[in-house]
Enzyme design. Structure first.
Site: not given
Ligand code: AMP
Length: 285
Positions: A39, A33, A36
Site C-alpha cells: 500500500h 486497510g 503494508h
Molecule cells: P487492498 O487493501 O488489499 O484492497 O488493496 C488496496 C490496493 O493496494 C489495491 O490497489 C491493491 O492492488 C494494492 N496492493 C495490495 N497488495 C499489494 C502489493 N503487494 N503490491 C502492490 N500493490 C498492492
C-alpha cells in the site's frame, strides 16, 4: 502535518473542494486497510504525481461472498493511521457502511467481458462489488489520479475499463507488486497465515517464475507452461489450487496454443484458511 481522518462524505467533499480551488491535483489510493509496504508503494507513487494524497480504508461488504472472510478480514485502524502519518498522506477517508450503502441502496455496476473468468468465476459478484464501491469512492473523492496494484491484476483491468467505458474524468495508474524478500506478494491476508504456512506461501511466486523462465528459454506451448506450474505446486501438499491461467496482458484474452504475445500468469490458491492470489507478467512487453 498528521493525516486528517475524515469519516463523513460531506467533510471529504469540503476538503477536496478546498484543494481543487487551489488547482492542486489529487491522487487517490483506495484500500481495505491492514496496510503494508505494498500500500505504501502506491502512496509513494501518488505523492510523486499529485499535490495531495487521499487514502481510503473501507472493508467493502459488497465484494465479499457469503462464505468469504469479511468477518475475519484484518482491521487495525490505529496502526494504519500511524503508517499513513509516516508516509505523509494528507487525508484518510474512512467512511462507515451506512454512508456508503444507505438504506435503499440499489445500484450496481458490472463488467460484461472479463467478469466471469479467473477471480470473477471463483468469486461470483466480487467485481460488481469492487466496481460499485470504487465508482462511489471516485465520485466522493473526485481524484485526478487513482493508484491500483498489479497484485490484483484483474481488478486493475476491470477498473481501467470502467473508467474508459463510463468516461470517469481521472487517470488510473497501475503499480508493480511489492514482495517480501522471499518473493511472497505482500497482502493483508498474509497476516492470517500460520508460521508454517508462511514458509510455504512463496512457492506460488516460485511457480510463476518457473513459467516465465521456461518461456524465456523457448517454451511457448500454453499447456506445457501450465503443467510446469502445476508440477511445482503439487509438491507442496498444503496448497489447494483454485486456478492457474496464462492470459494476454491485453484485455486478459485467452491463448489458443502458443503463448506468443505479452502474457501474464495468474494464480489463486488456498493455503489453510487463506486464499492467496498472485500473478507475473512475462513475454514481450
Ligand atoms: P487492498 O487493501 O488489499 O484492497 O488493496 C488496496 C490496493 O493496494 C489495491 O490497489 C491493491 O492492488 C494494492 N496492493 C495490495 N497488495 C499489494 C502489493 N503487494 N503490491 C502492490 N500493490 C498492492
Amino acid at each position: 502535518m498528521p493525516v486528517s481522518t475524515i469519516i463523513a462524505p460531506m467533510d471529504l467533499r469540503a476538503q477536496t473542494l478546498e484543494w481543487r480551488l487551489k488547482s492542486e491535483k489529487i491522487g487517490f489510493v483506495p484500500t481495505m486497510g491492514a496496510l503494508h509496504a505494498g500500500h505504501v508503494s502506491l502512496i509513494e507513487a501518488a505523492k510523486k504525481k499529485a499535490d495531495r494524497v487521499v487514502v481510503s480504508i473501507f472493508v467493502n461488504p459488497l465484494q465479499f461472498g457469503p462464505k468469504e472472510d469479511f468477518g475475519s478480514y484484518p482491521r487495525m485502524l490505529a496502526a494504519d493511521i500511524e503508517k499513513l502519518d509516516a508516509a505523509g498522506v494528507d487525508a484518510l477517508f474512512a467512511p462507515i457502511a451506512a454512508d456508503m450503502y444507505p438504506e435503499g441502496f440499489q445500484t450496481s455496476l458490472t463488467n460484461n467481458a472479463i467478469n466471469n473468468i479467473l477471480d470473477g468465476r471463483s468469486r461470483p459478484g466480487h467485481f460488481d462489488g469492487v466496481l460499485t464501491v470504487v465508482s462511489k469512492l471516485f465520485n466522493l473523492v473526485q481524484p485526478d489520479f487513482a493508484f491500483f496494484g498489479k497484485k490484483d491484476y484483474q481488478q486493475l483491468a476491470v477498473i481501467t475499463n470502467m473508467v474508459r467505458d463510463l468516461a470517469f474524468p481521472l487517470e488510473i495508474i497501475g503499480c508493480p507488486t511489492a514482495r517480501d524478500p522471499d518473493g511472497l506478494a505482500m497482502s493483508s491476508r498474509n497476516l492470517r497465515l500460520t508460521p508454517e504456512e508462511r514458509t510455504l506461501a512463496p512457492h506460488i511466486y516460485k511457480g510463476l517464475r518457473l513459467i516465465a523462465d521456461a518461456h524465456a528459454a523457448g517454451e511457448k506451448d500454453h499447456a506445457q507452461l501450465i503443467d510446469i506450474f502445476r508440477a511445482h505446486l503439487s509438491q507442496v501438499k498444503d496448497f489447494r489450487l483454485d486456478y492457474i491461467e496464462i492470459r494476454a496482458q491485453d484485455r486478459l484474452m485467452d491463448f489458443d496454443k502458443v503463448v506468443d504475445r505479452a502474457a501474464v500468469a495468474l494464480v489463486a490458491a488456498h493455503l489453510g484458511s487463506v486464499r492467496l492470489i498472485d500473478n507475473l507478467e512475462f513475454g514481450a512487453q
